[in-house]
Enzyme design. Structure first.
Site, PDB file in Angstrom:
ATOM      1  N   LYS A 123       0.667  -1.029   0.098  1.00 35.86           N
ATOM      2  CA  LYS A 123      -0.097  -0.299   0.401  1.00 35.86           C
ATOM      3  C   LYS A 123       0.685   1.471   0.116  1.00 35.86           C
ATOM      4  O   LYS A 123       1.122   1.953   1.082  1.00 35.86           O
ATOM      5  CB  LYS A 123      -1.070   0.170   1.120  1.00 35.86           C
ATOM      6  CG  LYS A 123      -1.943  -1.657   1.187  1.00 35.86           C
ATOM      7  CD  LYS A 123      -2.975  -1.410   2.157  1.00 35.86           C
ATOM      8  CE  LYS A 123      -4.178  -0.110   1.817  1.00 35.86           C
ATOM      9  NZ  LYS A 123      -5.414  -0.491   0.829  1.00 35.86           N
TER      10      LYS A 123
HETATM   11  N1  PMP Z   1      -5.932  -4.643  -3.693  1.00 39.33           N
HETATM   12  C1  PMP Z   1      -5.801  -3.403  -3.331  1.00 39.33           C
HETATM   13  C2  PMP Z   1      -5.188  -2.487  -4.774  1.00 39.33           C
HETATM   14  C3  PMP Z   1      -6.417  -2.385  -2.335  1.00 39.33           C
HETATM   15  O1  PMP Z   1      -6.388  -1.172  -2.266  1.00 39.33           O
HETATM   16  C4  PMP Z   1      -7.014  -3.594  -1.575  1.00 39.33           C
HETATM   17  C5  PMP Z   1      -7.810  -2.717   0.026  1.00 39.33           C
HETATM   18  N2  PMP Z   1      -6.967  -2.599   1.089  1.00 39.33           N
HETATM   19  C6  PMP Z   1      -7.579  -4.017  -1.819  1.00 39.33           C
HETATM   20  C7  PMP Z   1      -7.349  -5.744  -3.149  1.00 39.33           C
HETATM   21  C8  PMP Z   1      -7.701  -5.058  -0.124  1.00 39.33           C
HETATM   22  O2  PMP Z   1      -6.970  -5.506   0.620  1.00 39.33           O
HETATM   23  P1  PMP Z   1      -7.917  -6.134   2.588  1.00 39.33           P
HETATM   24  O3  PMP Z   1      -8.761  -6.763   2.281  1.00 39.33           O
HETATM   25  O4  PMP Z   1      -6.368  -5.559   2.768  1.00 39.33           O
HETATM   26  O5  PMP Z   1      -8.577  -4.412   2.820  1.00 39.33           O
END
Ligand code: PMP
Length: 313
Positions: free
Chosen positions: A155
């Site tokens: 992220k």
């Molecule tokens: N892919 C991306 C590009 C994201 O930004 C997110 C959100 N964090 C997700 C998948 C899902 O990740 P998570 O379940 O950890 O929120």
């Protein structure tokens, strides 16, 4: 009723939400040199609790390591609890973020200092109110997801321009969300969610090395034993059910993929309900995923003004 945020936490202290201490020379503002997390707190029978806080902060740490950015995840964990309490939020979206600050706008980040902050928002799904029930329309993007050979799938703030452009293309065409495929026709992920589907009656979690290692996806694999494997675009196009998962999106059904309409199927409904039980602490075996935030500790919101984080969590 959830309160709008009155406070945020920055470098160990609470600040009023209308106070903006950042400079125009923040390196992260110019180059996206930061890392963030999207976390949720839920109002459980035992009070507000943060879901999978450690997993989120571990991922933030991995992103910070990739950038060479110093972060203090223990302080961020305290900041999450402090900000939730200060804002009187029992359920909220939490946004911890760390970034390079000055001095200087060169591309060598070695000499730069880091800052870290937490905001909490009374936010539902970024896919829109009711998307979890109604479902969303997904459009295959003409763009590619950032390759892991260019930017690690973590992220990192600057990396999100990729998803923002793809999302814009999808919404400009009247869809809710974009689906990334790779150059070989394999499904990658969406701009803010991972993809799961039901293929020939089996639950499959799409696996792709350029996709964010999603914590919701990981949760659902742990809960269901879903098979994690690469999925071809043609397979997805013929899937019995498709749904996207993420901290903000939770379990959101896909009711249209490009030209094809899909129903909200039984597996999607069942998993959406199971996920709600788990995040709300109703599944005894998975209470360990929740970090309680004691709202009875001193109500910082009542104190007003600029407050030091006394390190309560
Ligand atoms: N892919 C991306 C590009 C994201 O930004 C997110 C959100 N964090 C997700 C998948 C899902 O990740 P998570 O379940 O950890 O929120």
């Amino acid at each position: 009723m959830t309160n709008p945020p009155a406070f945020y936490w920055l470098d160990g202290r609470l600040h009023r939400a209308d106070h903006a201490p950042a400079s125009i020379f923040e390196h992260g503002l110019h180059y996206g040199t930061g890392v963030f997390e999207g976390i949720r707190a839920y109002d459980t029978a035992d009070g507000p609790a943060i879901f999978r806080l450690d997993a989120h902060l571990d991922r933030l740490q991995r992103g910070a390591d990739a950038l060479g950015l110093a972060v203090d995840t223990a302080a961020l964990a305290r900041g999450c609890a402090t900000t939730l309490r200060a804002n009187g939020h029992r359920a909220a979206y939490l946004r911890p973020i760390a970034w390079f600050s000055g001095p200087g706008l060169g591309l060598d980040v070695g000499p730069l200092r880091s800052r870290q902050a937490v905001a909490t928002l009374p936010w539902t799904s970024h896919l829109g109110e009711g998307a979890v029930d109604r479902g969303i329309a997904l459009r295959t993007s003409s763009m590619r997801r950032n390759s892991r050979w260019s930017i690690p799938p973590l992220k990192l703030t600057g990396a999100y321009v990729n998803g923002i452009l793809a999302k814009k293309e999808a919404t400009d065409h009247g869809f809710d969300e974009a689906l990334f495929l790779d150059a070989d026709g394999l499904v990658c992920e969406c701009t803010g969610e991972n993809v799961l589907c039901v293929l020939d009656g089996r639950l499959v979690a799409v696996e792709h090395p350029d996709a964010l290692p999603g914590i919701t996806r990981d949760t659902l694999i742990a809960l269901t034993g879903a098979e994690a494997r690469p999925v071809r675009a043609e397979e997805l196009a013929g899937a019995d059910e498709i749904f996207v998962v993420g901290t903000s999106a939770e379990v959101t059904p896909v009711t249209r993929l490009d030209g094809r309409a899909l129903r909200v199927g039984p597996a999607t409904r069942e998993l959406a309900a199971l996920y709600q039980d788990v995040v709300h602490g109703r599944a005894e075996a998975h209470r360990g995923w929740l970090t309680p935030v004691d709202p009875a500790l001193p109500g910082e919101a009542a104190w007003g003004g600029l407050l030091a984080d006394a390190g309560r969590c």
